[in-house]
Design an enzyme around this catalytic site. Structure first.
Site, PDB file in Angstrom:
ATOM      1  CB  SER A  21      40.567  33.216  29.864  1.00 37.43           C
ATOM      2  OG  SER A  21      41.468  34.167  29.286  1.00 37.43           O
ATOM      3  CB  THR A  68      45.703  33.747  35.592  1.00 42.41           C
ATOM      4  OG1 THR A  68      44.511  34.375  36.614  1.00 42.41           O
ATOM      5  CG2 THR A  68      44.796  32.850  35.113  1.00 42.41           C
ATOM      6  CE  LYS A  72      47.794  36.896  38.481  1.00 37.69           C
ATOM      7  NZ  LYS A  72      47.667  38.063  37.982  1.00 37.69           N
ATOM      8  CG  ASN A  93      50.747  39.175  34.174  1.00 35.42           C
ATOM      9  OD1 ASN A  93      52.205  39.197  34.142  1.00 35.42           O
ATOM     10  ND2 ASN A  93      49.402  39.832  33.804  1.00 35.42           N
ATOM     11  CG  ASP A 108      48.339  41.678  36.748  1.00 38.57           C
ATOM     12  OD1 ASP A 108      47.680  41.819  35.546  1.00 38.57           O
ATOM     13  OD2 ASP A 108      48.203  40.576  37.538  1.00 38.57           O
ATOM     14  N   GLY A 133      46.741  40.075  45.154  1.00 37.95           N
ATOM     15  CA  GLY A 133      47.597  40.195  43.623  1.00 37.95           C
ATOM     16  C   GLY A 133      47.427  42.091  43.643  1.00 37.95           C
ATOM     17  CG  LEU A 217      42.158  47.227  40.928  1.00 33.78           C
ATOM     18  CD1 LEU A 217      43.441  45.970  40.879  1.00 33.78           C
ATOM     19  CD2 LEU A 217      42.533  48.120  39.525  1.00 33.78           C
TER      20      LEU A 217
HETATM   21  P1  NAP Z   1      42.724  38.360  46.005  1.00 37.64           P
HETATM   22  O1  NAP Z   1      43.987  37.680  45.046  1.00 37.64           O
HETATM   23  O2  NAP Z   1      41.749  36.721  45.935  1.00 37.64           O
HETATM   24  O3  NAP Z   1      42.555  39.290  46.999  1.00 37.64           O
HETATM   25  C1  NAP Z   1      41.216  39.792  46.863  1.00 37.64           C
HETATM   26  C2  NAP Z   1      40.580  40.748  48.097  1.00 37.64           C
HETATM   27  O4  NAP Z   1      39.519  41.047  48.096  1.00 37.64           O
HETATM   28  C3  NAP Z   1      40.932  40.105  49.567  1.00 37.64           C
HETATM   29  O5  NAP Z   1      42.078  41.363  50.123  1.00 37.64           O
HETATM   30  C4  NAP Z   1      40.035  40.037  50.090  1.00 37.64           C
HETATM   31  O6  NAP Z   1      40.041  40.292  51.554  1.00 37.64           O
HETATM   32  C5  NAP Z   1      39.293  41.981  49.478  1.00 37.64           C
HETATM   33  N1  NAP Z   1      37.666  40.523  50.060  1.00 37.64           N
HETATM   34  C6  NAP Z   1      37.340  39.876  49.265  1.00 37.64           C
HETATM   35  N2  NAP Z   1      35.793  39.429  49.175  1.00 37.64           N
HETATM   36  C7  NAP Z   1      35.724  40.335  49.915  1.00 37.64           C
HETATM   37  C8  NAP Z   1      34.304  40.618  50.993  1.00 37.64           C
HETATM   38  N3  NAP Z   1      33.109  40.665  50.434  1.00 37.64           N
HETATM   39  N4  NAP Z   1      34.633  42.075  51.729  1.00 37.64           N
HETATM   40  C9  NAP Z   1      36.141  42.658  51.884  1.00 37.64           C
HETATM   41  N5  NAP Z   1      37.353  42.450  51.730  1.00 37.64           N
HETATM   42  C10 NAP Z   1      36.791  41.256  51.019  1.00 37.64           C
HETATM   43  O7  NAP Z   1      42.198  39.152  44.642  1.00 37.64           O
HETATM   44  P2  NAP Z   1      43.038  39.497  43.766  1.00 37.64           P
HETATM   45  O8  NAP Z   1      44.074  38.508  42.609  1.00 37.64           O
HETATM   46  O9  NAP Z   1      43.214  40.749  44.225  1.00 37.64           O
HETATM   47  O10 NAP Z   1      42.051  40.164  42.594  1.00 37.64           O
HETATM   48  C11 NAP Z   1      40.797  41.137  43.512  1.00 37.64           C
HETATM   49  C12 NAP Z   1      39.918  42.151  42.245  1.00 37.64           C
HETATM   50  O11 NAP Z   1      40.897  42.396  41.545  1.00 37.64           O
HETATM   51  C13 NAP Z   1      39.000  40.757  41.562  1.00 37.64           C
HETATM   52  O12 NAP Z   1      37.629  41.853  41.320  1.00 37.64           O
HETATM   53  C14 NAP Z   1      39.803  40.422  39.790  1.00 37.64           C
HETATM   54  O13 NAP Z   1      39.173  40.297  39.286  1.00 37.64           O
HETATM   55  C15 NAP Z   1      40.693  42.043  39.446  1.00 37.64           C
HETATM   56  N6  NAP Z   1      40.950  42.053  39.181  1.00 37.64           N
HETATM   57  C16 NAP Z   1      41.329  42.753  38.294  1.00 37.64           C
HETATM   58  C17 NAP Z   1      42.448  43.054  36.573  1.00 37.64           C
HETATM   59  C18 NAP Z   1      41.842  43.383  36.073  1.00 37.64           C
HETATM   60  O14 NAP Z   1      43.351  43.374  35.015  1.00 37.64           O
HETATM   61  N7  NAP Z   1      40.756  44.258  35.898  1.00 37.64           N
HETATM   62  C19 NAP Z   1      43.753  42.096  37.102  1.00 37.64           C
HETATM   63  C20 NAP Z   1      43.616  41.015  38.789  1.00 37.64           C
HETATM   64  C21 NAP Z   1      42.577  41.616  39.375  1.00 37.64           C
HETATM   65  P3  NAP Z   1      40.609  38.921  52.656  1.00 37.64           P
HETATM   66  O15 NAP Z   1      42.219  39.469  53.137  1.00 37.64           O
HETATM   67  O16 NAP Z   1      39.292  39.601  53.791  1.00 37.64           O
HETATM   68  O17 NAP Z   1      40.474  37.580  52.229  1.00 37.64           O
END
Ligand code: NAP
Length: 280
Positions: A21, A68, A72, A93, A108, A133, A217
């Site tokens: 982190s 995180t 959450k 968060n 977020d 999320g 993101l």
């Molecule tokens: P999450 O709750 O696990 O959701 C992941 C999403 O991505 C789900 O909708 C999933 O679809 C989809 N997904 C995963 N693998 C896939 C694939 N191979 N093909 C198509 N769709 C796929 O994760 P999250 O917390 O929302 O985070 C999502 C991304 O945002 C991550 O990369 C994370 O690092 C990034 N993020 C960035 C920030 C920032 O501050 N920049 C903050 C939070 C998150 P399904 O429902 O079909 O499984």
């Protein structure tokens, strides 16, 4: 290092696993920058120990916590109050204290909105790819910004339907997402992230030509395949580090009332993540 005569204020992050982190680096730097007697620690807390941790927050007088994955949603039942943003997203968060009450917030949303606000003219139509999320925070942010047309699109349609129900946005079938690639497209999936997904894009090849703004993101690598394709096609791009920094700025403000400086803070993160510059 805080003086031993001044009580140290305790902050930290919980999650499981916590991995590498960046939050301790950034917040501890912030305390040093403002000469505040704070220390920010990393607490890997397993799923079954959230209740114990929340007792520790109250017993030890922990002043602020970043929350995180996977906690959450779990922390929500242990706070005294929740902000409207946290309610809208359905996730907390950030924990902070106000007038003796423990509050849950979701920064977020503020982090997501920050770079769009700086950009000024936000497109009137947006497609959020993903249904987890981060997608919820993005949709809440776009709603706050008053974006007229918001669509979600997720590989698993049932999860997109939950967002449609909760936020009243439109839904696009996964196979049809290229047809909706105009205006702003937000990648809220791990597609493009360092590791097994690095060479992948949330949008099919050749579908980013009509994009005005591409917002990824994912923040490692700095330039994902999605952002590279979109920039080459003439779109403005927003890398995910802007959201990460923005959510941390909002946390630091809640805890200290101080504003983390953007240029130096982003340089610190870019040096840690991508080995750029000297981080001064
Ligand atoms: P999450 O709750 O696990 O959701 C992941 C999403 O991505 C789900 O909708 C999933 O679809 C989809 N997904 C995963 N693998 C896939 C694939 N191979 N093909 C198509 N769709 C796929 O994760 P999250 O917390 O929302 O985070 C999502 C991304 O945002 C991550 O990369 C994370 O690092 C990034 N993020 C960035 C920030 C920032 O501050 N920049 C903050 C939070 C998150 P399904 O429902 O079909 O499984």
């Amino acid at each position: 290092m805080p003086s031993p005569l001044i009580p140290t204020r305790l902050f930290g992050i919980i999650g499981h696993p916590l991995g590498h982190s960046l939050s301790p680096l950034l917040h501890n730097w912030g305390f040093g920058h403002f000469g505040l007697p704070g220390v920010y620690m990393a607490w890997p807390v397993a799923a079954g120990r959230v209740a114990d941790f929340m007792t520790a927050v109250r017993v030890l007088g922990i002043e602020g916590v970043s929350v995180t994955i996977p906690h959450k949603a779990a922390v929500m039942e242990y706070v005294d109050e929740m902000t409207d943003r946290a309610r809208a997203v359905g996730a907390v968060n950030t924990l902070f204290w106000r007038d003796g009450k423990l509050w849950g917030e979701n920064t977020d949303v503020a982090g997501f909105v920050a770079p769009l606000g700086e950009m000024g003219d936000v497109p009137g139509t947006a497609l959020v790819v993903g249904g987890g999320g981060a997608a919820r925070a993005a949709v809440a942010g776009l709603t706050e910004l008053g974006v007229a047309e918001i669509f979600v699109c997720n590989r698993t349609a049932a999860k997109a339907e939950v967002l449609v129900r909760d936020f009243g946005v439109g839904c696009v079938a996964w196979e049809k997402r290229a047809d909706h690639a105009g205006g702003l497209v937000v990648n809220a999936t791990p597609l493009g992230m360092l590791g097994k997904n690095e060479g992948l894009s949330p949008m099919p090849p050749g579908s980013v030509g009509a994009l005005a703004v591409a917002y990824d993101l994912v923040y490692n690598p700095h330039e994902t395949v999605f952002l590279r394709d979109a920039a080459a096609a003439g779109a403005r791009v927003i890398p995910g580090l802007a959201m990460f920094f923005g959510q941390a700025v909002a946390q630091f403000r809640l805890w200290t009332g101080c504003e983390l400086p953007t240029v130096a803070g982003m340089a610190l993160l870019r040096k840690a993540l991508y080995g750029e510059g000297d981080g001064a």
